[in-house]
Enzyme design. Structure first.
Site, PDB file in Angstrom:
ATOM      1  N   HIS A 236      -5.019   7.938   3.521  1.00 35.55           N
ATOM      2  CA  HIS A 236      -4.674   6.763   2.728  1.00 35.55           C
ATOM      3  C   HIS A 236      -4.251   7.111   1.300  1.00 35.55           C
ATOM      4  O   HIS A 236      -3.452   6.401   0.693  1.00 35.55           O
ATOM      5  CB  HIS A 236      -5.847   5.776   2.709  1.00 35.55           C
TER       6      HIS A 236
ATOM      7  N   GLU B 207       3.185  -2.461   3.126  1.00 39.78           N
ATOM      8  CA  GLU B 207       4.271  -1.493   2.949  1.00 39.78           C
ATOM      9  C   GLU B 207       5.628  -2.176   2.847  1.00 39.78           C
ATOM     10  O   GLU B 207       6.671  -1.555   3.041  1.00 39.78           O
ATOM     11  CB  GLU B 207       4.286  -0.490   4.115  1.00 39.78           C
TER      12      GLU B 207
END
Length: 309
Positions: A190, A221
């Site tokens: 991450h 995203e």
């Protein structure tokens, strides 16, 4: 005062209680002081200078006390009375002199204290304004990527929709999604995913150069680009520039099924806004175009012109 000897005696009387500045010219008035004692000759000679000092120092109170012979009282004009704060007649009674001086000095101190309080409040207000500006920045920027957030995106889209609806000018929207971002996080972690988002956001921000345009983190995203007063051709050109910039960025993505590097799928929609419709419709069409780009293999862009329903 009336003469140098009287002036010297007055200074000797007061210097035990106050710090004195004694002078017969303008230089004496240029020294910082809290109260000016002057006679009629000095008042006449430096009237304009005294008034300018008052104006410069407003709203701070700077007292002037005129000392003049009693027989001159009938010759004092309105201009004289308005230019000084107190008049005391000679021969001077010591108790009266100190009473007048203390009264003026008390007002002077109150004025300075009030000014200090005003300046402190002004400083506090400046700090509050700076803090509010900082909070507003935090409220409108995405914490990770430091580009405008979803709130900024929604506000600008609504504003531009209404404006361009009135002006009957076109508005285009680009939605971008990082391809296979979940697998990127799964394979690289991450922290690497966050770094990827930051680099993509910075790249988009560099590509979008017009002050009227906005690039924002739309969610996860996904990024949104608002292009006011832009044609379909201009929006496609901008989307192609975005894809080219991401390709140049060349972030490795070995887990992608489309490319060895990070790529974007892009949906584009726009047209002349309709006042009876909502900008949500434009988002929906752009999202459909983005979805089509994904199902057709990703790393591509699809244009779907918006039409009012």
């Amino acid at each position: 005062i009336d003469n140098k000897e009287n002036c010297r005696l007055l200074v000797e009387l007061l210097e035990h209680h106050y710090q004195m500045i004694w002078g017969e010219n303008e230089q004496a008035l240029e020294e910082p002081f809290d109260l000016c004692l002057l006679d009629g000759i000095m008042l006449k000679k430096y009237y304009q200078y005294i008034q300018s000092q008052r104006t410069v120092l407003e709203p701070i109170f700077l007292p002037f006390l005129l000392i003049t012979p009693r027989q001159q009282a009938k010759h004092l004009t309105d201009q004289v009375w308005k230019s000084v704060d107190e008049v005391i007649f000679s021969p001077i009674e010591k108790p009266e002199l100190f009473l007048r001086i203390e009264g003026l000095m008390r007002v002077r101190r109150m004025s300075l204290q009030l000014q200090e309080k005003i300046e402190q409040e002004h400083l506090i207000n400046q700090k509050l304004e700076a803090k509010n500006k900082s909070l507003l920045t935090l409220a409108t920027l995405d914490g990770l990527t430091q580009i405008p957030n979803r709130r900024s995106f929604d506000e600008m889209l609504n504003q531009e929709w209404l404006r361009l609806c009135r002006e009957q000018q076109s508005l285009f929207l680009i939605l971008c999604d990082i391809d296979y971002f979940k697998t990127y996080n799964d394979n690289f972690g991450h922290l690497a995913g966050d770094e990827c988002l930051i680099k993509v956001a910075q790249t988009l921000h560099q590509v979008i150069r017009r002050p009227a345009d906005l690039v924002a983190r739309y969610g996860g995203e996904e990024f949104g680009i608002i292009l006011p007063n832009t044609s379909a051709q201009g929006a496609i050109h901008m989307a192609q520039r975005v894809q080219a910039a991401i390709q140049t960025l060349a972030l490795p993505h070995s887990a992608s099924e489309t490319s060895a590097f990070v790529t974007l799928s892009i949906g584009v929609s726009g047209g002349i806004p309709c006042c009876e419709a909502s900008p949500v419709t434009l988002i929906k069409i752009a999202d459909q175009a983005l979805y089509q780009a994904k199902i057709e293999g990703r790393n591509r862009l699809i244009l779907k012109p918006w039409k009012s329903e």
